[in-house]
Every structure is written in C-alpha cells, then in structure tokens.
Design an enzyme around this catalytic site. Structure first.
Site, PDB file in Angstrom:
ATOM      1  N   ALA A 183     -29.574  40.918 -55.349  1.00  0.00           N
ATOM      2  CA  ALA A 183     -28.834  39.796 -55.950  1.00  0.00           C
ATOM      3  C   ALA A 183     -27.680  39.367 -55.082  1.00  0.00           C
ATOM      4  O   ALA A 183     -27.030  40.135 -54.640  1.00  0.00           O
ATOM      5  CB  ALA A 183     -28.158  40.228 -57.659  1.00  0.00           C
ATOM      6  N   ASP A 184     -27.340  38.141 -55.134  1.00  0.00           N
ATOM      7  CA  ASP A 184     -26.330  37.348 -54.486  1.00  0.00           C
ATOM      8  C   ASP A 184     -25.185  37.080 -55.482  1.00  0.00           C
ATOM      9  O   ASP A 184     -24.209  37.390 -55.033  1.00  0.00           O
ATOM     10  CB  ASP A 184     -26.603  36.258 -53.707  1.00  0.00           C
ATOM     11  CG  ASP A 184     -27.417  36.459 -52.561  1.00  0.00           C
ATOM     12  OD1 ASP A 184     -26.621  36.219 -51.494  1.00  0.00           O
ATOM     13  OD2 ASP A 184     -28.495  36.664 -52.413  1.00  0.00           O
ATOM     14  N   ARG A 185     -25.618  36.837 -56.388  1.00  0.00           N
ATOM     15  CA  ARG A 185     -24.635  36.892 -57.869  1.00  0.00           C
ATOM     16  C   ARG A 185     -25.288  37.138 -59.064  1.00  0.00           C
ATOM     17  O   ARG A 185     -26.212  36.741 -59.209  1.00  0.00           O
ATOM     18  CB  ARG A 185     -23.896  35.563 -57.778  1.00  0.00           C
ATOM     19  CG  ARG A 185     -22.538  35.337 -58.736  1.00  0.00           C
ATOM     20  CD  ARG A 185     -22.266  34.049 -58.659  1.00  0.00           C
ATOM     21  NE  ARG A 185     -21.797  33.668 -57.206  1.00  0.00           N
ATOM     22  CZ  ARG A 185     -20.556  33.265 -56.878  1.00  0.00           C
ATOM     23  NH1 ARG A 185     -19.517  33.483 -57.942  1.00  0.00           N
ATOM     24  NH2 ARG A 185     -19.890  32.817 -55.703  1.00  0.00           N
TER      25      ARG A 185
END
Length: 454
Positions: free
Chosen positions: A288-290
């Site tokens: 996940a990046d965010r």
C-alpha cells in the site's frame, strides 16, 4: 552479494540501488543532496513507499552531517529549523501519493522543533549542532524501525493466512508429502499436530527488500510463509507498465529460491479459475502506498482489478502495510491524490539486449518502442481498492480485519494517533459547529436556545 539491499547507509554516506537497471546490473548511486534524492525518487530508481521515505529522510541527514546547510544555519537555531523544513517540503513533492513520506516528514519536523525548543544553551552554534544531530538520529531511527516493522508484518501475515487453512483429514500420500505441512491447530496449546495443505498466493508490483529497508511488506509475508514451510507457490504479476513485478519481484524470489511463477497482469482471472483448487491459491497479497481511515487502499495500478477477481473467486485479499502508511486524516480513497506518469512508460521499454544465441548481454542495453508513438496514453500510477473488497490489513501491530458490517477500525492498533488525529479533530469540529450554531441562533432567533429542544 549476500543480501538484497535497496539502500546502503552509514552516517554521512547514502547509496541507493538503481532499480531501473535490475535484474541484469547492480549499480548504486551516491546520494549526497536532497536534489539527488528527489531525482532518484521521481525517476523511480528507488520506489516503494517505505524506501522512498527512508531515502528522502537520509539524504537530508547526509547534508546535515556535512554541514551543507550553510554558515547561518550553523550559528542560528531558527535558520537551522527553517532549512530543515524547507528541504523536507521540497522532498514531499517527489512522490505525493506515498503517505510514508509525509509521515516521515511530519515526524522529523516535530523532532527537530522539539530539540530546538528544549535547547537551554545560550551558545547558538552548539544548539544548531544539537538540532542537526537530533535530525540525523531521527532519520536513522526511521531506517531501523522499518526493518523491525517488516519482520513483524511478515510474521502476522503468515499466521493470519495459516489460520484460514482447514486441516486435511484423509491420509497423505508419501509422493505428495512435500505439498503439506504439519503443525498444531491455530489457537491451541498441547493439542495433537494436524496436517494442512501448503498454500499459494499472488502478489502484485514489488514490495520486498528492494521497496523497503529489508524483508518487505507483502513480499515479506511471502518470505515468512516460505521460511515457515507454509508456501507452495508464489505467483507474481509483471505489473505493467513499469514491470516492477517481472524486473524486481521475480528477481527477488529467484534470488532467495522461493518457489515462484511469473504471469502477465491479465492472466490473474484465468489463474484463479483454473488453478485455485490444484495449487490451493488462498490469497492475493499486496502492499500500500496509502490506506485511508476507512480502509480504502491506494496501490500500484492493477490492484483494484485483482481485488475484484479475488472476491469473485472467494480468495482472500490482503493488504500489507506499516501503520505509517495508514492516513487517518484522509477519510476515504476519494480524497487520495493519484499520480499520473509519463506516456512513454507505456509505449517504450528498456532492457538488456538478447543476442542471436539467446544469451542476455548485460553490457548492451537498448530502448525500444512497443506501441505506435502517436497514440494517446492514460497512465495513472495507482488505483484505489475500496475497503469492501479487502479482507484484512496486516500491520506491524497485528491484523485488522473487515468487520461484519464491512468496516475497518484502526483505533485498537494505534490508539494515540487515533486520539490525536481523529477524536481531537472531531471534537474541534464539533466545537466549531456548536459555536456557529450559537451565533445563528442569536442572530436569527434572538435567543440562545432553539425552543423546540426545551
């Protein structure tokens, strides 16, 4: 080379592996300035949310160690803080989707400011030195914490997936014994061991040692599954358009001799349909990046499609993310900024040349066109997977599973941040709204209270 390292650091020196040259070449770039770090991140020579944050933080640490902040910043506290903050603000623009970067920047600004505020010495030069050292130690702590975090995510994720497996009740043929493992049933102590089928998983993009300080997040779970003897096969997508899966993830798994198979992005549905039962495909594991407060997750483009396919085939969809990737200020994925990449990433590709004899010549690289260069291109780097398609989010604090109501609640794993960023914000908003309501009552009705509530 004994271990894969995307980042090599000793105080005052930072080297970053150029991942655009993998898997055929190992070239480390010296990064001694924030400008070099920005270019390294923007060009994707380093990528992966944790690694991006680490490189940005350490690049400024190198500058401060060599006192590149200038004479004024070594003699005035305010100038030192101003320099640190301006450099961190600049680095934030290198990859805005990755929340690890913004969290690291907030953490380092807070630490530097606290050191300046708590400094009691009247010697400004000494105070500036204390601020620089405080920042450097803070950046180094981010590097140290990341590896510890990844190992914990790997352990929690592997155990979560093991608990989803049902014991095999029929005898196992000796010829097939390598496809099974034996261990005590989950949540028991002293109970007889049971036999379980090894499980297979699919991962997307690259979330391993090359995207972090080591071990990895989603790929870290796969590493842990393999070390615990729970893994049958790890499938990885090529991850178009930039091929992080085929260039990097495939390379990491081959390097560590993890049983693995590469597929194209568009083969996932066929894989699930034809091989789920035979290979016991139990989960899609992504990084996940965010992660938004409600569990919506921004990750490499193509993640959303895999979540839909996993749901259709009754396969668990698991996000591996450190708590630094969870953005409590962002209520849902609708507010996550999605970065668009260059058109050429989709229309062109670089690589080592393959000779007529079929051998790869690593000393001879070429860039070739794979599409008509006149076509319009849409190339978003990320997509957002709705939380309703996610079964569990694995963090270094443990697993957070989707509730029966279809929601995620991160309060239990990060209570302090929840109080600070969610509850206090809600209280502040309620106070503001109450104040606005009071003013409206006074101006429109000439009384302090709404009469119908009395």
């Amino acid at each position: 080379m004994t271990t894969l390292e995307a980042i090599k650091y000793v105080r005052g020196e930072l080297q970053v592996l150029d991942q655009l040259k993998l898997p055929h070449e190992f070239v480390y770039d010296n990064v001694s300035t924030c400008e070099q770090a920005f270019d390294c991140i923007k060009s994707m020579r380093v990528r992966g949310a944790p690694a991006i944050a680490i490189v940005a933080a350490l690049a400024l640490a190198v500058e401060l160690e060599h006192k590149k902040d200038g004479r004024k910043c070594t003699t005035q506290k305010a100038d030192t803080i101003k320099y640190i903050n301006s450099k961190l603000d600049y680095l934030m623009g290198s990859r805005p989707t990755a929340v690890d970067l913004s969290n690291a920047i907030k953490r380092l600004k807070k630490k530097s400011a606290a050191t300046a505020a708590n400094s009691l010495t009247s010697d400004q030069t000494l105070a500036c030195a204390d601020i620089r050292l405080s920042y450097i130690e803070g950046a180094e702590k981010i590097l140290e914490d990341d590896l510890t975090t990844n190992l914990a995510i790997g352990r929690y994720g592997a155990e979560y997936l093991r608990r989803q497996q049902m014991p095999v009740l029929s005898p196992v043929d000796d010829a097939d014994s390598l496809r099974y493992f034996t261990t005590s049933p989950p949540g028991t102590q002293g109970a007889p061991d049971r036999t379980y089928r090894k499980l297979s998983v699919l991962t997307h993009c690259n979330t391993g040692s090359l995207a972090t300080s080591g071990h990895g997040t989603a790929l870290g779970i796969i590493r842990s599954l393999y070390k615990m003897n729970y893994l049958d096969t790890a499938y990885c997508t090529e991850t178009r358009p930039y091929n992080q899966g085929s260039r990097l993830t495939a390379f990491e798994m081959v390097f560590e001799k993890i049983p693995s198979t590469l597929i194209t992005d568009s083969m996932a549905g066929a894989l699930f349909s034809r091989m789920k039962e035979e290979k016991n495909i139990s989960a899609v594991i992504v990084g996940a990046d965010r992660v938004a407060r409600n569990g919506d997750t921004a990750n490499k483009i193509g993640t959303y499609s895999l979540a839909v396919l996993a749901r259709h085939h009754n396969i668990k969809f698991v996000v591996a993310a450190p708590t630094t990737s969870i953005d409590l200020f962002t209520e849902s994925g609708d507010s996550i900024k999605i970065e668009d990449r260059a058109q050429t990433e989709l229309m062109q590709i670089s690589g080592a040349v393959v000779g007529k004899d079929g051998k790869v010549d690593v000393n001879n690289t070429a860039r070739v066109a794979i599409a008509d260069q006149r076509i319009n291109v849409w190339n978003p780097s990320f997509d957002v997977t709705p939380h309703l398609l996610i079964d569990a989010i694995i963090t270094e604090k443990g697993e957070v599973v989707r509730s029966s109501k279809g929601t995620f609640n991160f309060k239990s794993i990060m209570p302090e941040r929840w109080r600070e960023q969610v509850e206090s914000s809600a209280e502040s908003e309620a106070t503001t709204n109450s104040s606005l309501g009071l003013q409206t009552s006074l101006s429109e009705e000439g009384t302090q209270f709404h009469m119908e509530s009395i």
